[in-house]
Design an enzyme around this catalytic site. Structure first.
Site: not given
Ligand code: TXE
Length: 478
Positions: A172, A247, A281, A382
């Site tokens: 996904k 990660e 990140c 963050e």
């Molecule tokens: O990421 P999400 P978001 C950090 C960054 C950002 C914050 C939130 O600080 O502001 O996270 O970002 C999927 N079960 N990073 O909310 O939601 C979602 O659809 C399973 C750091 O946009 O964590 C997407 O495919 N999956 C980071 C993926 O998780 C779920 C990069 C990541 O999105 C889910 C991005 C659930 N319940 C954001 N809910 C890095 N480490 O590089 C969401 N997803």
């Protein structure tokens, strides 16, 4: 662009027939749609992956590698098209996608196509009476969930080792940046991937991602994304004892000592603060600078940051658009918070109005603050955008204490010409990655991941192949 799920080798809409809008960050306009999939689509993808598993697991490793290499060749052939799609979907400058995102996706497939052919397991002679060896076999159906900041790059980082090791995959991508994952589906069909080996389900995290975490036939999940989401996945998966690789976020220190190669440290600090609009990140967001060079560094750094351009991603500025409206608002709210916390704004701090087709787009100036203690929220949470703070320090011990004083532990940077100091600091920094006199210099063989709230497990090289296999110790008495 109309995006479709890729299940059992077929492109199809969500079973419910629902759709989500896909936005172009630079214009804030809807330019396509993607399936608003649900648990029923994840179930169909898992059935297809389960059916494809026995044959894929038995496919000779050379043949699996050949298919992965073929896919890499096709990505490379379509590099310009994919880079344009990534830039339009994510907001990053098209040159960055051309130089970094897409070539690194190619590298991921090629690297794991080769690595799996060299993958070996340990054996132990036991007291001259037995030989133990480790059998590493594919797990079955594995789940890969990836974020929006480096869409194809991080998607392929998971899919490539999972497939190379002989698993079948339900994947996904982020609903915010689905475009290149869809183009990858088309390339998998062209490459001749057997049906069901890779299944890609598009849609929202709390629906599709959650259904993957709950599904009993997906015993392993590799996830990159926010720390809160990682915790949700871990909570859901723990009672089923799923294997997890997480990660997560970071709040990375960039420590610059007075004995650093000044120009290199300065130029790299600009790059590591603002590449991809600060949405990596691994970006350094807390710049810790030794006091004796603080004033000079601040003035040179701010001058360089003021010269950075923010514009339509297709014109190749230094910074493009912020990925989504909620994220744009989140970053602006942190700029507001930094001011409320007493931060002194040195440059930036505002949304940018880009004229023409981008006048409604989500752009933010590269922003620099000082005068904020390491303990404040701005320096602890963050932001994941183009916002950094400058913090002076007097001693190595103080720099180390501030660097480690965070719940996160992803990546630290260290700038010094003193070899002993670099060794001392590297072993005392509580981070998964320490870059000494460099940033984002990646070798795919190295373990990649974070300590503390930055995640669980490591990916890359053998670590990824170990994660995507189950070990059986075979003990033969002779
Ligand atoms: O990421 P999400 P978001 C950090 C960054 C950002 C914050 C939130 O600080 O502001 O996270 O970002 C999927 N079960 N990073 O909310 O939601 C979602 O659809 C399973 C750091 O946009 O964590 C997407 O495919 N999956 C980071 C993926 O998780 C779920 C990069 C990541 O999105 C889910 C991005 C659930 N319940 C954001 N809910 C890095 N480490 O590089 C969401 N997803």
């Amino acid at each position: 662009m109309e995006i479709l799920n890729y299940i059992n080798g077929q492109l199809q809409p969500a079973l419910s027939g629902s759709w989500l809008d896909n936005y172009e960050p630079a214009t804030a306009q809807v330019y396509g749609r993607l399936p608003d999939s649900g648990a029923e689509d994840v179930a169909a993808a898992t059935i297809s992956a389960k059916a494809a598993f026995p044959a894929w697991a038995k496919t000779p490793v050379g043949e699996r590698a050949r298919l992965l290499n073929r896919l890499a060749d096709l990505i490379e052939r379509d590099l310009d098209k994919l880079a344009a799609a990534e830039s339009r979907d994510q907001g990053k400058p098209v040159a960055l996608a051309t130089r970094m995102d897409i070539p690194r996706a190619v590298d991921n497939f090629r690297f794991f196509a080769t690595a799996i052919q060299h993958f070996a397991s340990e054996s132990h002679h036991t007291d001259g009476a037995a030989i133990n060896y480790t059998l590493r076999q594919p797990i079955g159906v594995v789940g890969c969930i990836s974020p929006w900041n480096l869409p194809l790059y991080l998607f392929s980082w998971k899919i490539a080792p999972a497939l190379a090791a002989g698993n079948t995959v339900v994947a996904k991508p982020s609903e915010i940046t689905p475009a290149t994952a869809y183009l990858l589906c088309e390339l998998c069909i062209e490459a001749g991937f057997p049906a069901g080996v890779l299944n890609i389900v598009f849609g929202l995290g709390p629906k599709v991602g959650q259904a993957m975490s709950e599904h009993p036939d997906i015993p392993a999940i590799s996830f990159t994304g926010g720390t809160l989401t990682g915790a949700t996945i871990a909570r859901t998966a723990a009672p089923m004892f799923k294997k997890l690789s997480l990660e997560l976020g970071g709040k990375n220190p960039n420590i610059i000592f007075a004995d650093a190669d000044y120009d290199k440290a300065l130029n790299s600090a600009v790059r590591s603060s603002f590449t991809n609009q600060g949405e990596i990140c691994l970006c350094g967001s807390r710049l810790l600078i030794e006091r004796s060079i603080y004033e000079r560094f601040r003035s040179d750094f701010v001058a360089k940051v003021k010269a950075l351009t923010v514009d339509d991603p297709i014109t190749n500025p230094d910074l493009g658009a912020i990925v989504s409206q909620p994220h744009f608002e989140k970053v602006l709210s942190y700029i507001q918070l930094a001011q409320e916390e007493g931060g002194k704004l040195l440059t930036g701090g505002k949304a940018v109005k880009v004229s023409g087709r981008c006048e409604k787009g989500w752009f933010i100036e590269p922003t620099v603050f000082e005068n904020l203690p390491n303990s404040c929220r701005t320096n602890q949470e963050e932001i994941f955008g183009p916002v950094v703070t400058l913090i002076p320090f007097d001693t190595e011990a103080e720099a180390l204490a501030m660097a480690n004083d965070t719940v996160y532990g992803l990546a630290a940077q260290l700038w010094t010409e003193n070899l002993s100091r670099s060794q001392r600091m590297s072993s005392a920094l509580k981070f998964g990655i320490v870059w000494v006199n460099c940033w984002l210099l990646r070798d795919l063989r190295t373990p990649f991941g974070g300590a503390k709230a930055s995640g669980v497990g490591r990916e890359g090289g053998w670590d990824a192949l170990k994660f995507f296999t189950e070990a059986t110790n075979v003990c033969i008495r002779y």
